[in-house]
Design an enzyme around this catalytic site. Sequence first.
Site, PDB file in Angstrom:
ATOM      1  N   CYS A 210       0.982  -1.055   0.001  1.00 34.54           N
ATOM      2  CA  CYS A 210      -0.022   0.116   0.202  1.00 34.54           C
ATOM      3  C   CYS A 210       0.929   1.305   0.096  1.00 34.54           C
ATOM      4  O   CYS A 210       0.830   1.906   1.071  1.00 34.54           O
ATOM      5  CB  CYS A 210      -0.916   0.228   1.120  1.00 34.54           C
ATOM      6  SG  CYS A 210      -1.889  -1.291   1.518  1.00 34.54           S
ATOM      7  N   ALA A 211       1.690   1.593  -0.930  1.00 37.45           N
ATOM      8  CA  ALA A 211       2.703   2.425  -0.973  1.00 37.45           C
ATOM      9  C   ALA A 211       2.324   3.936  -1.088  1.00 37.45           C
ATOM     10  O   ALA A 211       3.087   4.750  -0.864  1.00 37.45           O
ATOM     11  CB  ALA A 211       3.620   2.127  -2.498  1.00 37.45           C
ATOM     12  N   GLY A 214       4.898   6.768  -1.674  1.00 35.52           N
ATOM     13  CA  GLY A 214       6.168   6.332  -1.734  1.00 35.52           C
ATOM     14  C   GLY A 214       7.008   6.774  -0.754  1.00 35.52           C
ATOM     15  O   GLY A 214       8.252   6.390  -0.743  1.00 35.52           O
ATOM     16  N   GLY A 215       6.820   7.124   0.353  1.00 38.90           N
ATOM     17  CA  GLY A 215       7.656   7.518   1.315  1.00 38.90           C
ATOM     18  C   GLY A 215       8.273   6.354   2.200  1.00 38.90           C
ATOM     19  O   GLY A 215       9.408   6.532   2.135  1.00 38.90           O
ATOM     20  N   LYS A 216       7.543   5.342   2.388  1.00 36.68           N
ATOM     21  CA  LYS A 216       8.205   4.375   2.890  1.00 36.68           C
ATOM     22  C   LYS A 216       8.861   3.287   2.121  1.00 36.68           C
ATOM     23  O   LYS A 216       9.968   2.920   2.309  1.00 36.68           O
ATOM     24  CB  LYS A 216       7.120   3.495   3.883  1.00 36.68           C
ATOM     25  CG  LYS A 216       6.462   4.141   4.830  1.00 36.68           C
ATOM     26  CD  LYS A 216       5.366   3.322   5.561  1.00 36.68           C
ATOM     27  CE  LYS A 216       4.790   4.061   6.631  1.00 36.68           C
ATOM     28  NZ  LYS A 216       3.916   5.194   6.134  1.00 36.68           N
ATOM     29  N   ASP A 234      -0.117   0.124  -5.312  1.00 38.40           N
ATOM     30  CA  ASP A 234      -1.038   0.906  -4.688  1.00 38.40           C
ATOM     31  C   ASP A 234      -2.433   0.771  -5.681  1.00 38.40           C
ATOM     32  O   ASP A 234      -2.392   0.405  -7.157  1.00 38.40           O
ATOM     33  CB  ASP A 234      -1.008   2.185  -4.572  1.00 38.40           C
ATOM     34  CG  ASP A 234      -1.624   2.883  -3.210  1.00 38.40           C
ATOM     35  OD1 ASP A 234      -1.446   2.757  -2.123  1.00 38.40           O
ATOM     36  OD2 ASP A 234      -2.861   3.528  -3.715  1.00 38.40           O
ATOM     37  N   ASP A 282       0.941  -1.270   4.950  1.00 36.24           N
ATOM     38  CA  ASP A 282       0.765   0.071   5.621  1.00 36.24           C
ATOM     39  C   ASP A 282      -0.799   0.274   5.288  1.00 36.24           C
ATOM     40  O   ASP A 282      -0.985   1.044   4.149  1.00 36.24           O
ATOM     41  CB  ASP A 282       1.674   1.281   5.192  1.00 36.24           C
ATOM     42  CG  ASP A 282       1.507   2.326   5.852  1.00 36.24           C
ATOM     43  OD1 ASP A 282       0.785   2.380   6.904  1.00 36.24           O
ATOM     44  OD2 ASP A 282       1.840   3.463   5.123  1.00 36.24           O
ATOM     45  N   CYS A 335      -1.797   3.823  10.724  1.00 35.82           N
ATOM     46  CA  CYS A 335      -1.688   5.223  11.500  1.00 35.82           C
ATOM     47  C   CYS A 335      -2.945   5.453  12.365  1.00 35.82           C
ATOM     48  O   CYS A 335      -3.714   6.335  12.206  1.00 35.82           O
ATOM     49  CB  CYS A 335      -1.365   6.169  10.542  1.00 35.82           C
ATOM     50  SG  CYS A 335      -2.370   6.614   9.303  1.00 35.82           S
TER      51      CYS A 335
END
Length: 393
Positions: A210-211, A214-216, A234, A282, A335
């Site tokens: 679940c990009a 793309g931060g992670k 995604d 995520d 989160c």
Amino acid sequence: MTPAARAQAAIELLDAIVAAAAGGGAAADTLIARFFKTRRYAGSKDRRAVRELVYAAIRRAGERPASGRAALLGLAADDTLVAAAFDGSPHGPAPIEADEVPASAGTAPAWLVEALGETLAADELPHLLARAPLDLRVNRLKTDRARVLAALPEAVAGAHAADAVRLPEGLAVEALPIWADGWIEIQDEGSQLIAEACRAAPGTTVIDLCAGAGGKTLALAAAMADRGRLIACDTDRARLSRLAPRAVRAGATIVGTRLLDPGREAAALDDLAGGAAVVLVDAPCSGTGTWRRNPEARWRLTPQRIARLVNTQARLMDVAAALVAPGGALVYAVCSLLAAEGQAQAEAFLARAPGWSAEDPFAAGRPHGPGRLLTPAHDRTDGFFVARFTRPC
């Protein structure tokens, strides 16, 4: 702009934000940017003052208010300067009437406060709406933390993540030369810890299921020293399209992308079944851990929406499990600070995944219960639930 004109602008913005929260529209920061794009007369001080009024009113109102005026009246009840701005002047709001009902103060709707009480102490709740710090992740593909700290004298090293740097709020990061050079990314320290929990190694296959933008993914590429295979997936084409230019700036060459159809992810990833050393999920969630940045998000939630999210999370974990190689790991993160999306979700996965085990996501090799919780009050990060599961060999 006069104080009264600023108050009226805040009311107009709050009206738009309340309507968007009720109807699934754009986020507050997007609406604020649109508002000022068509109002060039507002200077930087005016924009800042209006924005501060808007967010102060949002943070104060636990329930979604009836209107923008009700939201700002709530703030006026606690602030005489705001109350004085209701002066009836040509560009200001009408005077306050004796029978007007301001928005009620609170952390969140009562049902959400009750749900959060399963994981948080009462004195932790106010921290969910405090101002968020500005965190950066040092891109180790191009530099190291010592060099970034030397370039930013006002910065301090993060307390938890190996590549985290914390700065004073309000710094224009994207105007910095080291940002243009790809040395840094804006990323909350808790989010960085999720990438660390993956323990992605160079030369392996890693999937970010679940990009988003793309931060992670970029943090994983750095951990892999840009060696191996890294697949960012995604269902949102617009968000996923933002990854490619970010990867170029970061110097990450191993990233490939896959656009997935919601509900049909497994078929699109069939060629990767059983081959990934790590799969990161995520997952879409309530966002209860990010209210410091998006306080109006709590007005959008309903028990029904959370139930749908819980079902999606469980389905995505099962999709991810099929992609993990024997001895590999599935890292699940949200989160969220709600038990239904965190510990209960992790326990349910273990119950339907025979042979899988949970370990401490932040301490390699240590057996651990299903997941760890990061909170704004305790860890000074956004709120996250993180779990790491290993597949039997």
